[in-house]
Design a protein around this motif. Structure first.
Motif, PDB file in Angstrom:
ATOM      1  N   GLN A   1       1.823   2.585  -3.353  1.00  0.00           N
ATOM      2  CA  GLN A   1       0.739   3.239  -4.099  1.00  0.00           C
ATOM      3  C   GLN A   1       0.567   2.707  -5.528  1.00  0.00           C
ATOM      4  O   GLN A   1       0.495   3.464  -6.490  1.00  0.00           O
ATOM      5  CB  GLN A   1       0.962   4.759  -4.126  1.00  0.00           C
ATOM      6  N   TYR A   2       0.493   1.411  -5.652  1.00  0.00           N
ATOM      7  CA  TYR A   2       0.166   0.803  -6.930  1.00  0.00           C
ATOM      8  C   TYR A   2      -1.352   0.691  -7.068  1.00  0.00           C
ATOM      9  O   TYR A   2      -2.068   0.558  -6.071  1.00  0.00           O
ATOM     10  CB  TYR A   2       0.770  -0.598  -7.041  1.00  0.00           C
ATOM     11  N   GLU A   3      -1.835   0.728  -8.309  1.00  0.00           N
ATOM     12  CA  GLU A   3      -3.241   0.493  -8.589  1.00  0.00           C
ATOM     13  C   GLU A   3      -3.349  -0.797  -9.399  1.00  0.00           C
ATOM     14  O   GLU A   3      -2.774  -0.896 -10.486  1.00  0.00           O
ATOM     15  CB  GLU A   3      -3.839   1.661  -9.375  1.00  0.00           C
TER      16      GLU A   3
ATOM     17  N   CYS B   1       1.040  -7.360 -12.196  1.00  0.00           N
ATOM     18  CA  CYS B   1       1.573  -6.797 -10.959  1.00  0.00           C
ATOM     19  C   CYS B   1       2.137  -7.913 -10.078  1.00  0.00           C
ATOM     20  O   CYS B   1       1.426  -8.856  -9.732  1.00  0.00           O
ATOM     21  CB  CYS B   1       0.498  -6.029 -10.196  1.00  0.00           C
TER      22      CYS B   1
ATOM     23  N   HIS C   1       2.973   2.660 -11.827  1.00  0.00           N
ATOM     24  CA  HIS C   1       2.167   2.421 -10.632  1.00  0.00           C
ATOM     25  C   HIS C   1       0.675   2.504 -10.947  1.00  0.00           C
ATOM     26  O   HIS C   1      -0.155   2.033 -10.183  1.00  0.00           O
ATOM     27  CB  HIS C   1       2.529   3.428  -9.544  1.00  0.00           C
ATOM     28  N   ARG C   2       0.362   3.152 -12.068  1.00  0.00           N
ATOM     29  CA  ARG C   2      -1.012   3.139 -12.574  1.00  0.00           C
ATOM     30  C   ARG C   2      -0.947   2.639 -14.009  1.00  0.00           C
ATOM     31  O   ARG C   2      -0.121   3.103 -14.793  1.00  0.00           O
ATOM     32  CB  ARG C   2      -1.636   4.536 -12.539  1.00  0.00           C
TER      33      ARG C   2
ATOM     34  N   ASP D   1      -5.914  -4.706  -9.947  1.00  0.00           N
ATOM     35  CA  ASP D   1      -7.069  -5.539  -9.615  1.00  0.00           C
ATOM     36  C   ASP D   1      -6.637  -6.941  -9.201  1.00  0.00           C
ATOM     37  O   ASP D   1      -7.387  -7.659  -8.549  1.00  0.00           O
ATOM     38  CB  ASP D   1      -8.014  -5.649 -10.819  1.00  0.00           C
TER      39      ASP D   1
ATOM     40  N   LYS E   1      -4.089   1.397 -15.885  1.00  0.00           N
ATOM     41  CA  LYS E   1      -5.342   1.356 -16.630  1.00  0.00           C
ATOM     42  C   LYS E   1      -5.843   2.768 -16.938  1.00  0.00           C
ATOM     43  O   LYS E   1      -6.047   3.582 -16.040  1.00  0.00           O
ATOM     44  CB  LYS E   1      -6.403   0.588 -15.838  1.00  0.00           C
TER      45      LYS E   1
ATOM     46  N   LYS F   1       0.823  -1.213   0.000  1.00  0.00           N
ATOM     47  CA  LYS F   1       0.000   0.000   0.000  1.00  0.00           C
ATOM     48  C   LYS F   1       0.854   1.260   0.000  1.00  0.00           C
ATOM     49  O   LYS F   1       0.510   2.262  -0.642  1.00  0.00           O
ATOM     50  CB  LYS F   1      -0.924   0.001   1.220  1.00  0.00           C
TER      51      LYS F   1
ATOM     52  N   HIS G   1       5.489  -3.787 -11.602  1.00  0.00           N
ATOM     53  CA  HIS G   1       4.447  -3.925 -12.619  1.00  0.00           C
ATOM     54  C   HIS G   1       5.119  -4.043 -13.976  1.00  0.00           C
ATOM     55  O   HIS G   1       6.084  -3.344 -14.275  1.00  0.00           O
ATOM     56  CB  HIS G   1       3.518  -2.707 -12.607  1.00  0.00           C
TER      57      HIS G   1
END
Length: 470
Positions: free
Chosen positions: A121-123, A193, A349-350, A125, A352, A118, A270
């Motif tokens: 700060q990865y996004e 990820c 880290h993002r 699913d 999508k 956490k 990622h």
């Protein structure tokens, strides 16, 4: 209840007497039910102790609660005649997993891993959990397998090394569900990820040293490795050494460890994201990539930096690699439909973005500078970028140039150019690249039966295929 059978009873007792932890006992009994490893360590150990202490009554029960008819007296497992009791206490270190399946399978460690993810700060699913273990764990696993193998051979049974549940799998079964729950993501076998958990142990070299003497060809120093005792090298050596020679150099079961494994910092990674499009360059003072000569930068900015800066910020990537279908000189503009390009974003880290967001990102790039403009921006696969590089050599590009001459050009001069059948151009290495290329004369391929189009006297077109000017 644990899915243990009567045939497992002597193996359980033998492993517990050797000091093995409860989860390692399940592994060597080939228990492949993930729910068994998720149970608390105290409950598992308590149930195993109860399992081996059951009396050899005519109607004995296995650990799953099913009734089992005990074999005739001459073939019964002689548990009541064996005075040995389990050697491990709650404070002892398992000699096989070195504490990994004892101390790091509880909710506390799962939360520790989740909190570390956490913070980065990865996004995502979904995620895949990877585990790295000390190299000597393979040595201790082999030693314990030989120890158990002797027992099962005496009972006319067979236990292949590949039948034993791996420490990595047992660890994942125990904690990945808790980690996924904490992060609100599915833990799957394949995901872009990756969350990595690693363990180290101070006694690695001590445990593996004998292998370097018996199988020296398996261990070669490398620049990128701090120790020659890598997991792959140790596994390779164990495949070569005979059981007899191994037993002479290393105790079976494995000796007790003095210290437990230590968990390394949790890391996330990622897979790269690829962004492709086309760019136009309007400035004659803008290189495609940063122009550095002898450690000194020439000119401010570059095409790749103007494109990549907004992408890095939006995708929160650690870095990038820029590639394009060919390149142009710093003082050459790129007009028309533009030059195809691709940007590999490293460890985003993002990851999508929908079509509307990509379109907004394209506008952000275009508004950041009047020197370039991009179009057709889109997320593509790694494989798609290879098609762009193929086009670099196969597609035809058209270049325009303004020419000054010492004398006026008349129609006769143009007819002379149009009548050229085989045209070769010899080009010396440009001065601007002499710092990184040898001085040489390079010739283009001959141009056959090519007629220049009719142009005004001061404006002609040249056809460029790949890197050869005709």
């Amino acid at each position: 209840m644990l899915s243990l059978k009567e045939k497992d009873r002597p193996i359980v007792r033998k492993l517990l007497c050797a000091g093995c932890c409860a989860r390692c006992v399940l592994r060597f009994c080939c228990v492949g039910t993930s729910s068994a490893y998720r149970r608390s360590y105290q409950d598992l150990r308590k149930e195993l102790l109860a399992f081996i202490s059951e009396e050899n009554s005519p109607q004995s029960h296995d650990a799953s609660g099913e009734e089992k008819t005990v074999a005739p007296p001459n073939k019964r497992v002689r548990i009541d005649e064996d005075p040995v009791t389990p050697a491990q206490t709650d404070s002892d270190i398992c000699p096989v997993c070195l504490g990994v399946l004892q101390d790091f399978c509880d909710p506390t460690f799962a939360k520790q891993v989740s909190d570390a993810v956490k913070k980065q700060q990865y996004e995502f699913d979904s995620l895949v959990l990877t585990v790295s273990l000390p190299a000597q764990m393979s040595v201790r696993e082999h030693s314990c397998w030989l120890h158990v193998k002797k027992e099962v051979r005496e009972k006319s049974m067979c236990l292949g090394k590949e039948d034993v549940i791996q420490v990595k799998d047992a660890f994942k079964w125990a904690v990945q569900g808790k980690i996924g729950q904490e992060l609100g993501a599915a833990v799957v076998a394949n995901s872009p990820c990756e969350v990595s958990v690693g363990f180290i142990h101070p006694e690695t070299e001590e445990d593996c040293h004998f292998l370097a003497n018996t199988c020296p060809g398996c261990f070669k120093p490398t620049k990128n490795k701090a120790s020659i005792f890598t997991r792959m090298a140790v596994v390779k050596a164990l495949e070569k050494i005979s059981e007899e020679k191994f037993s002479r150099h290393y105790p079976c079961p494995p000796k007790k460890a003095n210290t437990r494994c230590t968990a390394l910092d949790t890391t996330c990674l990622h897979t790269s994201i690829f962004i492709a499009g086309r760019y136009n360059k309007f400035s004659r003072e803008l290189p495609q990539t940063p122009w550095v000569i002898d450690g000194e930068r020439r000119m401010h900015g570059s095409v790749e930096e103007l494109i990549a800066a907004p992408l890095l910020s939006s995708f929160r990537a650690d870095g990038f690699n820029f590639s394009s279908s060919g390149r142009e000189d710093v003082d050459v503009r790129t007009l028309g439909n533009g030059r195809p390009f691709a940007v590999e974003l490293l460890n985003p880290h993002r990851a999508k973005f929908n079509r509307t967001e990509i379109k907004q990102l394209q506008e952000k790039i275009n508004q950041s500078s009047d020197k370039i403009r991009v179009r057709d921006l889109q997320i593509v696969t790694r494989e798609a970028t290879s098609h762009m590089k193929e086009g670099e050599e196969k597609k035809t590009k058209t270049y325009s140039a303004l020419i000054w001459t010492q004398k006026a050009i008349d129609i006769t001069d143009l007819e002379f150019l149009a009548n050229i059948k085989d045209l070769r151009i010899a080009q010396k290495t440009p001065l601007r690249v002499l710092h990184r290329r040898p001085l040489a004369v390079r010739q283009t391929h001959p141009l056959h039966e090519h007629h220049l189009p009719e142009q005004t006297p001061l404006h002609h077109k040249a056809v460029h295929t790949g890197r050869h000017l005709h």
